[in-house]
Write a protein that holds these residues in place. Structure first.
Motif, mmCIF file in Angstrom:
data_model
loop_
_atom_site.group_PDB
_atom_site.id
_atom_site.type_symbol
_atom_site.label_atom_id
_atom_site.label_comp_id
_atom_site.label_asym_id
_atom_site.label_seq_id
_atom_site.Cartn_x
_atom_site.Cartn_y
_atom_site.Cartn_z
ATOM 1 N N LEU A 42 0.827 -1.209 0.000
ATOM 2 C CA LEU A 42 0.000 0.000 0.000
ATOM 3 C C LEU A 42 0.859 1.256 0.000
ATOM 4 O O LEU A 42 0.596 2.209 -0.746
ATOM 5 C CB LEU A 42 -0.931 0.017 1.204
ATOM 6 N N GLY A 43 1.872 1.282 0.852
ATOM 7 C CA GLY A 43 2.746 2.452 0.930
ATOM 8 C C GLY A 43 3.504 2.694 -0.362
ATOM 9 O O GLY A 43 3.594 3.828 -0.843
ATOM 10 N N LEU A 44 4.030 1.623 -0.955
ATOM 11 C CA LEU A 44 4.773 1.763 -2.194
ATOM 12 C C LEU A 44 3.854 2.191 -3.345
ATOM 13 O O LEU A 44 4.221 3.057 -4.154
ATOM 14 C CB LEU A 44 5.470 0.445 -2.539
ATOM 15 N N GLY A 45 2.655 1.633 -3.399
ATOM 16 C CA GLY A 45 1.698 2.030 -4.435
ATOM 17 C C GLY A 45 1.296 3.491 -4.300
ATOM 18 O O GLY A 45 1.209 4.221 -5.292
ATOM 19 N N TYR A 46 1.066 3.929 -3.071
ATOM 20 C CA TYR A 46 0.702 5.330 -2.839
ATOM 21 C C TYR A 46 1.851 6.266 -3.209
ATOM 22 O O TYR A 46 1.654 7.291 -3.861
ATOM 23 C CB TYR A 46 0.303 5.522 -1.380
ATOM 24 N N TRP A 47 3.071 5.888 -2.812
ATOM 25 C CA TRP A 47 4.241 6.721 -3.093
ATOM 26 C C TRP A 47 4.480 6.847 -4.595
ATOM 27 O O TRP A 47 4.731 7.944 -5.102
ATOM 28 C CB TRP A 47 5.461 6.136 -2.390
ATOM 29 N N LEU A 48 4.408 5.716 -5.309
ATOM 30 C CA LEU A 48 4.581 5.770 -6.759
ATOM 31 C C LEU A 48 3.454 6.585 -7.415
ATOM 32 O O LEU A 48 3.698 7.323 -8.385
ATOM 33 C CB LEU A 48 4.621 4.363 -7.346
ATOM 34 N N ALA A 55 4.362 14.326 -11.557
ATOM 35 C CA ALA A 55 4.937 14.399 -12.902
ATOM 36 C C ALA A 55 3.894 14.789 -13.942
ATOM 37 O O ALA A 55 4.194 15.523 -14.891
ATOM 38 C CB ALA A 55 5.569 13.065 -13.271
ATOM 39 N N ARG A 56 2.654 14.333 -13.772
ATOM 40 C CA ARG A 56 1.619 14.574 -14.788
ATOM 41 C C ARG A 56 0.603 15.634 -14.365
ATOM 42 O O ARG A 56 -0.338 15.897 -15.095
ATOM 43 C CB ARG A 56 0.893 13.269 -15.100
ATOM 44 N N ASP A 57 0.763 16.175 -13.181
ATOM 45 C CA ASP A 57 -0.132 17.200 -12.644
ATOM 46 C C ASP A 57 -1.589 16.707 -12.619
ATOM 47 O O ASP A 57 -2.504 17.351 -13.125
ATOM 48 C CB ASP A 57 -0.013 18.498 -13.454
ATOM 49 N N THR A 58 -1.762 15.520 -12.046
ATOM 50 C CA THR A 58 -3.091 14.928 -11.891
ATOM 51 C C THR A 58 -3.333 14.663 -10.408
ATOM 52 O O THR A 58 -2.491 14.969 -9.573
ATOM 53 C CB THR A 58 -3.200 13.603 -12.666
ATOM 54 N N GLY A 59 -4.483 14.093 -10.088
ATOM 55 C CA GLY A 59 -4.788 13.836 -8.693
ATOM 56 C C GLY A 59 -5.335 12.451 -8.413
ATOM 57 O O GLY A 59 -5.827 12.193 -7.327
ATOM 58 N N TYR A 60 -5.264 11.560 -9.381
ATOM 59 C CA TYR A 60 -5.894 10.256 -9.202
ATOM 60 C C TYR A 60 -4.904 9.095 -9.184
ATOM 61 O O TYR A 60 -5.284 7.974 -8.881
ATOM 62 C CB TYR A 60 -6.935 10.008 -10.296
ATOM 63 N N TRP A 61 -3.642 9.318 -9.507
ATOM 64 C CA TRP A 61 -2.697 8.209 -9.560
ATOM 65 C C TRP A 61 -2.372 7.646 -8.182
ATOM 66 O O TRP A 61 -2.053 6.455 -8.060
ATOM 67 C CB TRP A 61 -1.415 8.616 -10.274
ATOM 68 N N SER A 62 -2.457 8.468 -7.159
ATOM 69 C CA SER A 62 -2.169 7.948 -5.816
ATOM 70 C C SER A 62 -3.216 6.918 -5.397
ATOM 71 O O SER A 62 -2.891 5.884 -4.807
ATOM 72 C CB SER A 62 -2.084 9.082 -4.797
ATOM 73 N N ILE A 63 -4.471 7.174 -5.731
ATOM 74 C CA ILE A 63 -5.542 6.211 -5.430
ATOM 75 C C ILE A 63 -5.379 4.964 -6.287
ATOM 76 O O ILE A 63 -5.546 3.837 -5.814
ATOM 77 C CB ILE A 63 -6.926 6.851 -5.688
ATOM 78 N N ILE A 68 -3.720 -0.788 -6.930
ATOM 79 C CA ILE A 68 -2.794 -1.775 -7.483
ATOM 80 C C ILE A 68 -1.994 -2.429 -6.356
ATOM 81 O O ILE A 68 -1.738 -3.638 -6.374
ATOM 82 C CB ILE A 68 -1.881 -1.118 -8.538
ATOM 83 N N GLY A 69 -1.611 -1.639 -5.353
ATOM 84 C CA GLY A 69 -0.900 -2.181 -4.190
ATOM 85 C C GLY A 69 -1.717 -3.204 -3.432
ATOM 86 O O GLY A 69 -1.190 -4.216 -2.970
ATOM 87 N N VAL A 70 -3.013 -2.973 -3.298
ATOM 88 C CA VAL A 70 -3.887 -3.935 -2.612
ATOM 89 C C VAL A 70 -3.943 -5.246 -3.387
ATOM 90 O O VAL A 70 -3.858 -6.334 -2.804
ATOM 91 C CB VAL A 70 -5.302 -3.351 -2.410
#
Length: 90
Positions: A42-48, A55-63, A68-70
């Motif tokens: 979870l931590g690694l997925g959130y960090w990536l 990098a892309r100026d978006t707000g949904y990749w962390s979710i 993907i981490g789950v």
């Protein structure tokens, strides 16, 4: 000595079985491993995801990264449980 008067001892135990009921430390190791796996994935997925958001100026990749981490954590947990319980991990 009469066998009915004999007290149970540790020598009479069947120690050859790899059952979790016989070894609580083994069960605690499994729980710790699964918990650590979920936390790491979870931590690694959130960090990536945060890095992709920056990098892309978006707000949904962390979710998305957390989702993907789950999924990865569930797959790894299945392999861990199979390995700890003596099943094949394939």
């Amino acid at each position: 000595m009469n066998p009915s008067e004999r007290k149970p001892s540790g020598e009479d135990r069947n120690t050859s079985s790899q059952n979790f009921g016989d070894n609580p430390w083994r069960a605690m190791g499994l729980i710790g491993s699964v918990g650590g796996t979920f936390a790491t994935c979870l931590g690694l997925g959130y960090w990536l995801g945060l890095k992709l958001d920056a990098a892309r100026d978006t707000g949904y990749w962390s979710i998305t990264g957390m989702a993907i981490g789950v999924v990865i954590a569930i797959i790894v947990a299945i392999f861990l449980i199979r390995t700890f319980t003596g099943g094949k991990a394939n």
